[in-house]
Design a protein around this motif. Structure first.
Motif, PDB file in Angstrom:
ATOM      1  N   UNK A 160       0.831  -1.198   0.000  1.00 56.84           N
ATOM      2  CA  UNK A 160       0.000   0.000   0.000  1.00 56.84           C
ATOM      3  C   UNK A 160       0.870   1.254   0.000  1.00 56.84           C
ATOM      4  N   UNK A 161       0.519   2.184  -0.874  1.00 60.79           N
ATOM      5  CA  UNK A 161       1.197   3.489  -0.911  1.00 60.79           C
ATOM      6  C   UNK A 161       0.129   4.575  -0.928  1.00 60.79           C
ATOM      7  N   UNK A 162       0.441   5.700  -0.304  1.00 58.75           N
ATOM      8  CA  UNK A 162      -0.472   6.835  -0.250  1.00 58.75           C
ATOM      9  C   UNK A 162       0.314   8.092  -0.610  1.00 58.75           C
ATOM     10  N   UNK A 163      -0.240   8.873  -1.558  1.00 60.66           N
ATOM     11  CA  UNK A 163       0.421  10.099  -2.007  1.00 60.66           C
ATOM     12  C   UNK A 163      -0.245  11.352  -1.445  1.00 60.66           C
ATOM     13  N   UNK A 164      -1.296  11.154  -0.604  1.00 60.91           N
ATOM     14  CA  UNK A 164      -2.043  12.299  -0.082  1.00 60.91           C
ATOM     15  C   UNK A 164      -1.897  12.451   1.411  1.00 60.91           C
ATOM     16  N   UNK A 165      -1.316  11.477   2.086  1.00 60.43           N
ATOM     17  CA  UNK A 165      -1.190  11.545   3.536  1.00 60.43           C
ATOM     18  C   UNK A 165      -2.469  11.198   4.262  1.00 60.43           C
ATOM     19  N   UNK A 166      -3.472  10.680   3.555  1.00 63.36           N
ATOM     20  CA  UNK A 166      -4.746  10.290   4.167  1.00 63.36           C
ATOM     21  C   UNK A 166      -4.882   8.775   4.097  1.00 63.36           C
ATOM     22  N   UNK A 167      -6.108   8.302   4.343  1.00 63.24           N
ATOM     23  CA  UNK A 167      -6.363   6.864   4.316  1.00 63.24           C
ATOM     24  C   UNK A 167      -6.656   6.356   2.912  1.00 63.24           C
TER      25      UNK A 167
ATOM     26  N   UNK B 125       4.571   5.033   9.481  1.00 58.51           N
ATOM     27  CA  UNK B 125       3.780   5.943  10.306  1.00 58.51           C
ATOM     28  C   UNK B 125       3.421   5.371  11.674  1.00 58.51           C
ATOM     29  N   UNK B 126       3.412   4.070  11.879  1.00 54.52           N
ATOM     30  CA  UNK B 126       3.059   3.503  13.178  1.00 54.52           C
ATOM     31  C   UNK B 126       4.045   2.380  13.490  1.00 54.52           C
ATOM     32  N   UNK B 127       4.786   2.504  14.626  1.00 53.94           N
ATOM     33  CA  UNK B 127       5.890   1.578  14.899  1.00 53.94           C
ATOM     34  C   UNK B 127       6.755   1.459  13.652  1.00 53.94           C
ATOM     35  N   UNK B 128       7.167   2.605  13.152  1.00 51.96           N
ATOM     36  CA  UNK B 128       7.751   2.697  11.821  1.00 51.96           C
ATOM     37  C   UNK B 128       9.095   2.000  11.737  1.00 51.96           C
ATOM     38  N   UNK B 129       9.231   1.148  10.723  1.00 47.71           N
ATOM     39  CA  UNK B 129      10.516   0.588  10.332  1.00 47.71           C
ATOM     40  C   UNK B 129      11.104   1.345   9.148  1.00 47.71           C
ATOM     41  N   UNK B 130      10.296   2.213   8.540  1.00 48.29           N
ATOM     42  CA  UNK B 130      10.738   3.041   7.421  1.00 48.29           C
ATOM     43  C   UNK B 130      10.598   4.506   7.832  1.00 48.29           C
TER      44      UNK B 130
ATOM     45  N   UNK C 187       3.766  14.209   2.320  1.00 46.90           N
ATOM     46  CA  UNK C 187       3.085  13.333   3.282  1.00 46.90           C
ATOM     47  C   UNK C 187       2.899  11.923   2.730  1.00 46.90           C
ATOM     48  N   UNK C 188       3.787  11.517   1.850  1.00 49.29           N
ATOM     49  CA  UNK C 188       3.661  10.176   1.283  1.00 49.29           C
ATOM     50  C   UNK C 188       3.912   9.126   2.372  1.00 49.29           C
ATOM     51  N   UNK C 189       3.158   8.042   2.275  1.00 50.46           N
ATOM     52  CA  UNK C 189       3.286   6.979   3.264  1.00 50.46           C
ATOM     53  C   UNK C 189       3.272   5.631   2.557  1.00 50.46           C
ATOM     54  N   UNK C 190       3.883   4.659   3.192  1.00 51.76           N
ATOM     55  CA  UNK C 190       3.887   3.279   2.670  1.00 51.76           C
ATOM     56  C   UNK C 190       3.492   2.341   3.811  1.00 51.76           C
ATOM     57  N   UNK C 191       2.888   1.232   3.421  1.00 50.09           N
ATOM     58  CA  UNK C 191       2.451   0.232   4.403  1.00 50.09           C
ATOM     59  C   UNK C 191       2.459  -1.125   3.716  1.00 50.09           C
ATOM     60  N   UNK C 192       3.457  -1.956   4.035  1.00 49.22           N
ATOM     61  CA  UNK C 192       3.599  -3.276   3.438  1.00 49.22           C
ATOM     62  C   UNK C 192       3.089  -4.315   4.444  1.00 49.22           C
ATOM     63  N   UNK C 193       2.075  -5.101   4.057  1.00 52.00           N
ATOM     64  CA  UNK C 193       1.455  -6.097   4.929  1.00 52.00           C
ATOM     65  C   UNK C 193       1.996  -7.476   4.577  1.00 52.00           C
TER      66      UNK C 193
END
Length: 439
Positions: free
Chosen positions: A252-259, A347-352, A360-366
């Motif tokens: 998952x990638x986000x380019x807006x800083x939202x959900x 963004x949460x317990x971040x390893x990156x 405000x770009x964010x990434x989340x790899x599950x």
């Protein structure tokens, strides 16, 4: 052939009960056949088998093949195996049975079809008419004793009987039908007319949904969903040999800083720009929309652990001309292992960790797993080094609680050991202590 000879009434009722509990029942009616002479032998029924019209036709052809026959068809409005289970003489309770005469008739020559295929119309009268070559004669039970019959020719008598109604309990109705059958059979015995009797229903009194036996029957969780199709891992090859492997349930990638997330794992990437050697690896995943996700890895020898380790140095996310880099020094594993983590995000317990960016770009790899070196297992990941530590908060809580209880136990044992008993006692032979009561 789904039928069998039953030696006594208890066996007949018990078989019907067992058959009705198999769970493989569909729209069918039971069929009972008995005769004053003999019936052809048949094989025992298989559990859950439903007799087809063709099987019944073959049996009737064998039973009514030669000579003249007088056939009685007792056709009840409704009939199911549950009727014999609820109102029959099971568990030795013969006095309360609603089928005393039928059970007595089945002690001689009899055949039971526990489940006869029912298609919405009674097929038994049509089969009997075809085998005997005569049309069925509808007879009222009260006029049957006055009926004149010629036993030298084929006779087919049809006797209709009611089923349960709101005006009369089921047990009483079935008992009256059984008494009617007993009176008709006694009339034929008094006239010394050989006969063959059949008892069945126009339709089932209870229709149970069919369960296909083509699939294996066993325990299963109805709530458990079907397993989803697992996508293969992303693999970069050099000269036909695997060099880098990556798999994730979601990228998952986000380019807006939202959900608002974009799952890149649902797309097939282009691996152009990827490379690997003995010390560095780069996995570049290019997707539609100008999105590129790159993983930079390196391998080096650490004298402290006396073994080489690989590290995911950074993750780079690029869209069109804008690039954001994430540092990931905490993502590491022995060089011959793969690395696995349930969640790798920024963004949460971040390893990156983002590097010098105002976006405000964010990434989340599950369910993330990657290996950039030593792919000795071919197309499979090596042993995974997981990001979860051995001593989780739950383990620490359990250890501390156990130590506290142990300390309480040891302290209590120590206090018990410190108790001292008296070493001196009063002499029972000496004078008693006198306490004046007047003072």
């Amino acid at each position: 052939m789904a039928a069998s000879l039953w030696p006594n009434r208890a066996t007949f009722i018990a078989v019907l009960c067992v058959f009705s509990s198999t769970g493989a029942l569909a729209s069918h009616v039971p069929l009972l056949i008995w005769s004053s002479d003999s019936l052809p032998p048949v094989a025992p029924p298989a559990a859950g088998h439903i007799t087809s019209s063709s099987e019944l036709s073959a049996f009737l052809s064998s039973a009514l093949s030669s000579g003249a026959h007088t056939v009685l068809l007792f056709l009840q409005d409704k009939l199911s195996q549950d009727d014999f289970t609820r109102y029959g003489g099971v568990f030795g309770n013969k006095e309360d049975s609603a089928f005393k005469n039928i059970e007595a008739a089945l002690q001689s020559h009899s055949v039971v079809f526990p489940a006869l295929e029912w298609t919405g119309s009674p097929a038994v009268p049509a089969l009997l008419e075809e085998k005997l070559g005569v049309s069925p004669a509808l007879v009222a039970p009260e006029t049957f004793p006055e009926l004149q019959m010629d036993s030298s020719v084929n006779n087919l008598f049809l006797l209709n009987m009611p089923y349960c109604s709101q005006d009369k309990p089921c047990r009483e109705t079935l008992r009256e039908n059984d008494e009617t059958i007993g009176q008709v059979l006694k009339t034929l015995e008094d006239k010394k007319v050989p006969y063959t009797a059949l008892f069945t229903g126009v339709q089932p009194s209870r229709v149970i949904a069919e369960l296909s036996l083509s699939k294996p029957v066993g325990r299963s969780l109805l709530q458990a969903p079907a397993p989803a199709q697992v996508a293969p891992p992303i693999m970069f090859n050099v000269s036909g040999n695997p060099c880098i492997m990556l798999w994730a349930q979601n990228l998952n990638v986000s380019f807006t800083g939202t959900e608002s997330w974009t799952d890149l794992a649902q797309q097939t990437p282009d691996l152009t720009g990827s490379f690997c050697n003995a010390s560095h690896s780069l996995l570049a995943l290019t997707y539609t929309g100008g999105i590129t996700l790159s993983f930079f890895m390196s391998q080096r020898f650490y004298p402290v652990s006396a073994r080489p380790w690989f590290t995911l140095d950074s993750v780079q996310l690029r869209q069109n001309a804008v690039t954001v880099s994430f540092s990931s020094r905490l993502v590491s594993a022995p060089a011959e292992y793969s690395y696995h983590c349930g969640s790798v995000n920024s963004f949460r317990d971040a390893l990156l960790t983002p590097i010098n960016t105002t976006n405000n770009w964010r990434v989340n790899f599950i369910d993330f797993q990657i290996q950039g070196f030593s792919l000795n297992n071919g197309t499979n990941f090596s042993y995974a080094s997981d990001c979860a530590g051995f001593f989780t908060p739950g383990i620490w809580m359990g250890l501390l609680t156990a130590l506290l209880m142990l300390w309480i136990f040891v302290y209590g044992l120590h206090m018990i050991l410190q108790l001292n008993t008296m070493d001196r006692f009063d002499d029972p032979k000496g004078p008693c202590i006198s306490v004046p009561q007047t003072e």
